[in-house]
Motif scaffolding. Sequence first.
Motif, PDB file in Angstrom:
ATOM      1  N   ILE A  31      46.674  53.750  14.570  1.00  0.00           N
ATOM      2  CA  ILE A  31      47.553  54.663  15.212  1.00  0.00           C
ATOM      3  C   ILE A  31      48.656  55.095  14.437  1.00  0.00           C
ATOM      4  CG2 ILE A  31      48.525  55.926  17.201  1.00  0.00           C
ATOM      5  CD1 ILE A  31      46.980  53.552  18.842  1.00  0.00           C
ATOM      6  N   PRO A  32      48.433  56.369  13.816  1.00  0.00           N
ATOM      7  CA  PRO A  32      49.819  56.692  12.746  1.00  0.00           C
ATOM      8  C   PRO A  32      50.903  57.080  13.690  1.00  0.00           C
ATOM      9  CG  PRO A  32      47.853  57.988  12.368  1.00  0.00           C
ATOM     10  CD  PRO A  32      47.463  57.147  13.541  1.00  0.00           C
ATOM     11  N   ALA A  33      52.259  56.751  13.026  1.00  0.00           N
ATOM     12  CA  ALA A  33      53.369  57.220  13.605  1.00  0.00           C
ATOM     13  C   ALA A  33      54.123  58.374  13.198  1.00  0.00           C
ATOM     14  CB  ALA A  33      54.409  55.855  13.237  1.00  0.00           C
ATOM     15  N   MET A  34      54.705  58.717  14.157  1.00  0.00           N
ATOM     16  CA  MET A  34      55.417  59.841  13.735  1.00  0.00           C
ATOM     17  C   MET A  34      56.967  60.022  14.554  1.00  0.00           C
ATOM     18  SD  MET A  34      53.873  63.077  16.081  1.00  0.00           S
ATOM     19  CE  MET A  34      54.467  64.474  15.099  1.00  0.00           C
ATOM     20  N   GLY A  35      57.786  60.957  13.937  1.00  0.00           N
ATOM     21  CA  GLY A  35      59.072  60.934  14.495  1.00  0.00           C
ATOM     22  C   GLY A  35      59.580  62.546  14.858  1.00  0.00           C
ATOM     23  N   PRO A  90      70.603  67.703  17.464  1.00  0.00           N
ATOM     24  CA  PRO A  90      70.430  68.310  16.236  1.00  0.00           C
ATOM     25  C   PRO A  90      68.680  68.398  16.111  1.00  0.00           C
ATOM     26  CG  PRO A  90      70.770  66.076  15.858  1.00  0.00           C
ATOM     27  CD  PRO A  90      71.000  66.388  17.305  1.00  0.00           C
ATOM     28  N   VAL A  91      68.094  69.791  15.873  1.00  0.00           N
ATOM     29  CA  VAL A  91      66.745  69.894  15.681  1.00  0.00           C
ATOM     30  C   VAL A  91      66.367  69.318  14.329  1.00  0.00           C
ATOM     31  CG1 VAL A  91      65.049  71.532  15.107  1.00  0.00           C
ATOM     32  CG2 VAL A  91      66.679  71.884  16.956  1.00  0.00           C
ATOM     33  N   GLY A  92      65.519  68.663  14.120  1.00  0.00           N
ATOM     34  CA  GLY A  92      64.823  67.928  12.847  1.00  0.00           C
ATOM     35  C   GLY A  92      65.444  66.588  12.571  1.00  0.00           C
ATOM     36  N   THR A  93      66.175  66.018  13.600  1.00  0.00           N
ATOM     37  CA  THR A  93      66.597  64.760  13.371  1.00  0.00           C
ATOM     38  C   THR A  93      65.755  63.850  14.302  1.00  0.00           C
ATOM     39  OG1 THR A  93      68.689  65.531  12.511  1.00  0.00           O
ATOM     40  CG2 THR A  93      68.518  63.362  13.336  1.00  0.00           C
ATOM     41  N   PRO A  94      64.831  63.024  14.000  1.00  0.00           N
ATOM     42  CA  PRO A  94      64.356  62.972  12.707  1.00  0.00           C
ATOM     43  C   PRO A  94      63.172  64.200  12.567  1.00  0.00           C
ATOM     44  CG  PRO A  94      63.252  61.419  14.067  1.00  0.00           C
ATOM     45  CD  PRO A  94      64.324  62.043  14.964  1.00  0.00           C
ATOM     46  N   GLN A  95      62.691  64.211  11.421  1.00  0.00           N
ATOM     47  CA  GLN A  95      61.478  64.972  11.151  1.00  0.00           C
ATOM     48  C   GLN A  95      60.408  64.169  10.469  1.00  0.00           C
ATOM     49  OE1 GLN A  95      62.961  67.251   7.197  1.00  0.00           O
ATOM     50  NE2 GLN A  95      64.506  67.615   9.098  1.00  0.00           N
ATOM     51  N   THR A  96      59.066  64.573  10.698  1.00  0.00           N
ATOM     52  CA  THR A  96      57.682  64.087  10.220  1.00  0.00           C
ATOM     53  C   THR A  96      57.310  64.994   9.003  1.00  0.00           C
ATOM     54  OG1 THR A  96      57.317  63.187  12.484  1.00  0.00           O
ATOM     55  CG2 THR A  96      55.447  63.400  10.615  1.00  0.00           C
ATOM     56  N   VAL A  97      57.236  64.375   7.828  1.00  0.00           N
ATOM     57  CA  VAL A  97      56.844  65.078   6.635  1.00  0.00           C
ATOM     58  C   VAL A  97      55.461  64.777   6.386  1.00  0.00           C
ATOM     59  CG1 VAL A  97      57.714  65.506   4.211  1.00  0.00           C
ATOM     60  CG2 VAL A  97      59.424  64.682   5.863  1.00  0.00           C
ATOM     61  N   VAL A  98      54.601  65.754   6.554  1.00  0.00           N
ATOM     62  CA  VAL A  98      53.088  65.595   6.470  1.00  0.00           C
ATOM     63  C   VAL A  98      52.618  66.260   5.329  1.00  0.00           C
ATOM     64  CG1 VAL A  98      50.969  66.285   7.689  1.00  0.00           C
ATOM     65  CG2 VAL A  98      53.239  65.861   8.834  1.00  0.00           C
ATOM     66  N   LEU A  99      51.609  65.432   4.522  1.00  0.00           N
ATOM     67  CA  LEU A  99      50.895  65.974   3.433  1.00  0.00           C
ATOM     68  C   LEU A  99      49.793  66.681   4.056  1.00  0.00           C
ATOM     69  CD1 LEU A  99      50.245  66.350   0.288  1.00  0.00           C
ATOM     70  CD2 LEU A  99      48.793  64.068   0.659  1.00  0.00           C
ATOM     71  N   ALA A 100      49.713  68.054   4.036  1.00  0.00           N
ATOM     72  CA  ALA A 100      48.677  68.962   4.499  1.00  0.00           C
ATOM     73  C   ALA A 100      48.031  69.794   3.526  1.00  0.00           C
ATOM     74  CB  ALA A 100      49.207  69.735   5.623  1.00  0.00           C
ATOM     75  N   ARG A 106      47.851  75.381  11.333  1.00  0.00           N
ATOM     76  CA  ARG A 106      47.902  74.278  12.761  1.00  0.00           C
ATOM     77  C   ARG A 106      46.805  73.001  12.386  1.00  0.00           C
ATOM     78  NH1 ARG A 106      45.353  75.049  18.943  1.00  0.00           N
ATOM     79  NH2 ARG A 106      43.625  75.722  17.831  1.00  0.00           N
ATOM     80  N   GLU A 107      45.582  73.638  11.892  1.00  0.00           N
ATOM     81  CA  GLU A 107      44.625  72.479  11.634  1.00  0.00           C
ATOM     82  C   GLU A 107      45.090  71.576  10.573  1.00  0.00           C
ATOM     83  OE1 GLU A 107      39.730  72.155  11.023  1.00  0.00           O
ATOM     84  OE2 GLU A 107      40.952  74.335  10.906  1.00  0.00           O
ATOM     85  N   ALA A 108      45.311  71.911   9.406  1.00  0.00           N
ATOM     86  CA  ALA A 108      45.903  71.276   8.424  1.00  0.00           C
ATOM     87  C   ALA A 108      47.002  70.323   8.826  1.00  0.00           C
ATOM     88  CB  ALA A 108      46.126  72.189   7.153  1.00  0.00           C
ATOM     89  N   VAL A 109      47.895  70.850   9.357  1.00  0.00           N
ATOM     90  CA  VAL A 109      49.314  69.827   9.861  1.00  0.00           C
ATOM     91  C   VAL A 109      48.507  68.734  10.760  1.00  0.00           C
ATOM     92  CG1 VAL A 109      51.269  69.808  11.046  1.00  0.00           C
ATOM     93  CG2 VAL A 109      51.018  71.769   9.307  1.00  0.00           C
ATOM     94  N   ASP A 134      45.404  67.532  10.969  1.00  0.00           N
ATOM     95  CA  ASP A 134      44.863  66.474   9.969  1.00  0.00           C
ATOM     96  C   ASP A 134      45.430  65.717   9.647  1.00  0.00           C
ATOM     97  OD1 ASP A 134      42.412  67.818  10.978  1.00  0.00           O
ATOM     98  OD2 ASP A 134      42.169  69.045   9.197  1.00  0.00           O
ATOM     99  N   GLY A 135      46.736  66.271   8.882  1.00  0.00           N
ATOM    100  CA  GLY A 135      47.854  65.225   8.214  1.00  0.00           C
ATOM    101  C   GLY A 135      48.292  64.223   9.166  1.00  0.00           C
ATOM    102  N   ILE A 136      48.642  64.719  10.098  1.00  0.00           N
ATOM    103  CA  ILE A 136      49.298  63.792  11.052  1.00  0.00           C
ATOM    104  C   ILE A 136      48.284  62.830  11.924  1.00  0.00           C
ATOM    105  CG2 ILE A 136      50.297  63.534  13.597  1.00  0.00           C
ATOM    106  CD1 ILE A 136      51.619  66.345  12.986  1.00  0.00           C
TER     107      ILE A 136
END
Length: 508
Positions: free
Chosen positions: A348-352, A362-372, A377-380, A382-384
């Motif tokens: 199971i992958p992790a995210m933040g 703060p918005v974006g603390t933290p943030q998930t950086v995804v290779l898409a 929507r679909e590509a993001v 898929d990366g997650i």
Amino acid sequence: MGRRALFVTGAAAALTLGSVTFASGADAADGSGTPAGGSETRTVRGTLPTGSPDFVYLPVEVPRGVREIRVAYTYERPSVPAGTAGNALDIGIFDERGTAPGGRGFRGWSGGARTEFFVRGDDATPGYVPGPVRAGTWHIALGPYTVAPQGLAYEVTITLTYGEQAPTPEPVYPPERAKGRGRDWYRGDCHLHSWYSDGRRTPAEIAALARAAGLDFINTSDHNTHSAHPHWADQAGDDLLIMLGEEVTTRNGHVVALGTDPGTFVDWRYRARDNRFGRYARQIRGAGGLVVPAHPHATCIGCAWKFGFGEADAVEVWNGPYTPDDEVALADWDGMLVASVRSGRDWIPAMGNSDAHRDPDPVGTPQTVVLADDLTREAVQDGIRAGRSYVAESKTVSLSFTASGGRGEHAGIGERLHVDRETPVTVRLEATGVPRCTVRFVTDQGVLFTSAPLPVSGSGTVEWRTTASYAAYVRAEVRHEVAAGPLPGALAAFTNPIFLGASGAADG
């Protein structure tokens, strides 16, 4: 008000009270039957004892000719001994289609964020869904979240306003694609709250903060309501993909429905022992979304995750500013990784995410950086889902994490490096934006390497050599300095793993 029926399904019991009635409609119409103006009000009082069911439904008989229903409520908050929960009472409403699981009759929920709300054809209080006020039995839903030893005394006032129904506007939703940069790393925050639940920010304010935080995508996740979905369309743009979802807030944990189809509502009225979660997890995926348990070790009442992770597409390991419960979630997730590689099960992958509600969150603390593959929507998603991602505390932090073999084999985050068990493997992390931080390489055997602090410039490269026989996977943590004590510093960033060796089910 007498009790009419008590329905019990596991721990999620529901009590239905006696009905509230209004005029039949004749008094609210002229001789031709055309609805006239005016309003009627009824007030209901009662007391819920400790041990009350999770939901108490107050039926309201709505006659013909009503254009608006308005509800206000109050409840007593007596003093309680230290360590004892006081009173907390949530509220929402279901229309004449009923309160059955699945929420076909759902018309809104504000939890404990508001003391009153209204619903009519053309408008509704944030958290509620505009639409016709049809004749029939509506239900005000009360949720006694916690009840003091003295009991929970409440008062509910219902006002019906008569007249012509206002037309309901056709909803417009954000597009599922932004301009993007092709296959690239995209930054996102998928757990955010607006004033459509218990947040205090408008969609416009959140979108502005997301852009300032360097985000490429966000996901809306208001508690137990989809009412915000049509209100995000004018905030999207070529530079910001806005996905739609919900934070499904049960009494046994919260789950983010990430990137569901517009207008998708996911019910939350069940506990772990009811054995219903699988049904709603399948609904989320059937609506094109991901199932992401949120802050699984949070200490707030009802926040800790009790449903297991068999239905999870990812898990929110880091929620908001880094705290001890995030450290516990990280260790728990690492234990799941170890179990997956040793049993051959999927991982199971992790995210933040920030879980931001209001200033100064703060918005974006933290943030998930995804290779898409693109900013869609679909590509993001898929990366997650594939774990091609890392989590960073801000836009200033960037990582490149790879593993390579001696014959040109190469793998990145979330991938597998196919090498023989004894082939030397070089693990390499390049980091920027992390001054004086240390790098730790974590494997199924534990932390096997810790670097010296990176320079004050915040940029550096760390390498480590291992083999697939020694480490089934490697993941990276970037930690801040520790002032004192044996515990590691707070995270600045961490990655999903790279798996080493022959392929297996743990590839996900």
